[in-house]
Write a protein that holds these residues in place. Structure first.
Motif, PDB file in Angstrom:
ATOM      1  N   UNK A   3       0.739  -1.293   0.146  1.00 42.81           N
ATOM      2  CA  UNK A   3      -0.044   0.071   0.033  1.00 42.81           C
ATOM      3  C   UNK A   3       1.115   1.028   0.222  1.00 42.81           C
ATOM      4  N   UNK A   4       0.236   2.618  -0.009  1.00 39.88           N
ATOM      5  CA  UNK A   4       1.067   3.814  -0.124  1.00 39.88           C
ATOM      6  C   UNK A   4       1.853   3.832   1.028  1.00 39.88           C
ATOM      7  N   UNK A   5       1.531   3.469   2.293  1.00 39.11           N
ATOM      8  CA  UNK A   5       2.179   3.591   3.526  1.00 39.11           C
ATOM      9  C   UNK A   5       3.350   2.741   3.475  1.00 39.11           C
ATOM     10  N   UNK A   6       3.493   1.698   2.935  1.00 38.75           N
ATOM     11  CA  UNK A   6       4.656   0.778   2.980  1.00 38.75           C
ATOM     12  C   UNK A   6       5.487   1.377   2.012  1.00 38.75           C
ATOM     13  N   UNK A   7       5.070   1.570   0.742  1.00 34.62           N
ATOM     14  CA  UNK A   7       6.034   1.897  -0.416  1.00 34.62           C
ATOM     15  C   UNK A   7       6.598   3.334  -0.063  1.00 34.62           C
ATOM     16  N   UNK A   8       5.976   4.341   0.800  1.00 35.41           N
ATOM     17  CA  UNK A   8       6.409   5.638   0.975  1.00 35.41           C
ATOM     18  C   UNK A   8       7.612   5.224   1.978  1.00 35.41           C
ATOM     19  N   UNK A   9       7.776   4.179   2.546  1.00 37.82           N
ATOM     20  CA  UNK A   9       8.822   3.903   3.531  1.00 37.82           C
ATOM     21  C   UNK A   9      10.202   3.765   2.718  1.00 37.82           C
ATOM     22  N   UNK A  10      10.057   3.254   1.595  1.00 39.32           N
ATOM     23  CA  UNK A  10      11.255   3.101   0.797  1.00 39.32           C
ATOM     24  C   UNK A  10      12.185   4.215   0.615  1.00 39.32           C
ATOM     25  N   UNK A  11      13.398   4.046   0.498  1.00 38.76           N
ATOM     26  CA  UNK A  11      14.270   5.217   0.320  1.00 38.76           C
ATOM     27  C   UNK A  11      14.025   5.907  -0.944  1.00 38.76           C
ATOM     28  N   UNK A  27      11.391   7.303  -2.048  1.00 39.93           N
ATOM     29  CA  UNK A  27       9.925   7.244  -2.407  1.00 39.93           C
ATOM     30  C   UNK A  27       9.283   7.843  -1.116  1.00 39.93           C
ATOM     31  N   UNK A  28       8.298   9.104  -1.725  1.00 44.21           N
ATOM     32  CA  UNK A  28       7.565   9.689  -0.756  1.00 44.21           C
ATOM     33  C   UNK A  28       6.092   9.235  -0.997  1.00 44.21           C
ATOM     34  N   UNK A  29       5.161   9.714  -0.368  1.00 39.93           N
ATOM     35  CA  UNK A  29       3.696   9.436  -0.734  1.00 39.93           C
ATOM     36  C   UNK A  29       3.419   9.627  -2.377  1.00 39.93           C
ATOM     37  N   UNK A  30       3.755  10.742  -2.808  1.00 41.57           N
ATOM     38  CA  UNK A  30       3.352  10.966  -4.257  1.00 41.57           C
ATOM     39  C   UNK A  30       3.825   9.875  -5.070  1.00 41.57           C
ATOM     40  N   UNK A  31       5.284   9.561  -5.049  1.00 34.38           N
ATOM     41  CA  UNK A  31       5.776   8.370  -5.829  1.00 34.38           C
ATOM     42  C   UNK A  31       5.045   7.137  -5.529  1.00 34.38           C
ATOM     43  N   UNK A  32       4.792   6.817  -4.209  1.00 34.07           N
ATOM     44  CA  UNK A  32       4.111   5.551  -4.003  1.00 34.07           C
ATOM     45  C   UNK A  32       2.692   5.357  -4.545  1.00 34.07           C
ATOM     46  N   UNK A  33       2.044   6.630  -4.585  1.00 31.88           N
ATOM     47  CA  UNK A  33       0.651   6.825  -5.353  1.00 31.88           C
ATOM     48  C   UNK A  33       0.851   6.513  -6.838  1.00 31.88           C
ATOM     49  N   UNK A  34       1.958   7.036  -7.206  1.00 30.94           N
ATOM     50  CA  UNK A  34       2.273   6.892  -8.785  1.00 30.94           C
ATOM     51  C   UNK A  34       2.373   5.443  -9.080  1.00 30.94           C
ATOM     52  N   UNK A  35       3.090   4.816  -8.125  1.00 34.11           N
ATOM     53  CA  UNK A  35       3.455   3.223  -8.420  1.00 34.11           C
ATOM     54  C   UNK A  35       2.104   2.579  -8.168  1.00 34.11           C
ATOM     55  N   UNK A  36       1.223   2.749  -7.376  1.00 37.21           N
ATOM     56  CA  UNK A  36      -0.223   1.921  -7.209  1.00 37.21           C
ATOM     57  C   UNK A  36      -0.872   2.298  -8.560  1.00 37.21           C
ATOM     58  N   UNK A  37      -0.903   3.536  -8.900  1.00 32.68           N
ATOM     59  CA  UNK A  37      -1.621   4.058 -10.211  1.00 32.68           C
ATOM     60  C   UNK A  37      -1.232   3.166 -11.502  1.00 32.68           C
ATOM     61  N   UNK A  38       0.163   3.080 -11.440  1.00 35.00           N
ATOM     62  CA  UNK A  38       0.861   2.406 -12.682  1.00 35.00           C
ATOM     63  C   UNK A  38       0.164   0.913 -12.410  1.00 35.00           C
ATOM     64  N   UNK A  39       0.508   0.253 -11.387  1.00 32.53           N
ATOM     65  CA  UNK A  39       0.265  -1.045 -11.175  1.00 32.53           C
ATOM     66  C   UNK A  39      -1.374  -1.428 -11.396  1.00 32.53           C
ATOM     67  N   UNK A  40      -2.437  -0.162 -11.129  1.00 34.76           N
ATOM     68  CA  UNK A  40      -3.682  -0.498 -11.330  1.00 34.76           C
ATOM     69  C   UNK A  40      -4.007  -0.426 -12.990  1.00 34.76           C
ATOM     70  N   UNK A  41      -3.288   0.423 -13.544  1.00 37.02           N
ATOM     71  CA  UNK A  41      -3.440   0.568 -15.022  1.00 37.02           C
ATOM     72  C   UNK A  41      -2.735  -0.412 -15.852  1.00 37.02           C
ATOM     73  N   UNK A  42      -1.658  -1.038 -15.355  1.00 35.44           N
ATOM     74  CA  UNK A  42      -0.920  -1.800 -16.224  1.00 35.44           C
ATOM     75  C   UNK A  42      -0.685  -3.380 -15.634  1.00 35.44           C
ATOM     76  N   UNK A  43      -1.341  -3.589 -14.750  1.00 33.50           N
ATOM     77  CA  UNK A  43      -1.371  -4.827 -14.132  1.00 33.50           C
ATOM     78  C   UNK A  43      -0.108  -4.977 -13.240  1.00 33.50           C
ATOM     79  N   UNK A  44       0.225  -6.274 -12.712  1.00 29.66           N
ATOM     80  CA  UNK A  44       1.133  -6.407 -11.574  1.00 29.66           C
ATOM     81  C   UNK A  44       2.445  -6.200 -12.386  1.00 29.66           C
ATOM     82  N   UNK A  45       3.594  -5.908 -11.732  1.00 30.07           N
ATOM     83  CA  UNK A  45       5.063  -5.876 -12.066  1.00 30.07           C
ATOM     84  C   UNK A  45       5.549  -7.087 -12.278  1.00 30.07           C
TER      85      UNK A  45
END
Length: 90
Positions: free
Chosen positions: A35-43, A45-63
């Motif tokens: 989720x956003x909170x977990x991804x935002x804990x990565x070096x 990657x803040x909240x905005x990039x975490x949301x971009x990751x989830x958005x990309x995943x929802x639009x393009x399927x799993x990595x």
């Protein structure tokens, strides 16, 4: 006044320490389920990039691979390299 500032500092430090402890830095993060909170804990990657990751995943399927994360706008090779040991796909 000084006592109030001291207590506020202690509360802040305790909150930060317990927040970092709950992130489990040694535990792999599945970028297909995180989720956003977990991804935002990565070096790097803040909240905005975490949301971009989830958005990309929802639009393009799993990595398919961790390196596919580089297809997300704002995620570069340096960010992937920095977090490589903490990322996984399942």
């Amino acid at each position: 006044m000084a006592r109030t500032s001291f207590l506020a500092t202690l509360v802040l430090l305790f909150s930060l320490a317990t927040g970092f402890a709950s992130a489990n830095p040694g535990e792999a993060i599945n970028i297909n389920e995180a989720d956003v909170a977990t991804l935002a804990n990565l070096n790097g990657i803040g909240e905005a990039k975490a949301e971009a990751i989830i958005s990309y995943r929802e639009q393009n399927g799993p990595f398919a691979t961790v390196s596919d994360l580089g297809n997300v706008k704002g995620i570069g090779a340096k960010t992937l390299e920095t977090n490589a040991e903490r990322l996984t796909v399942k």
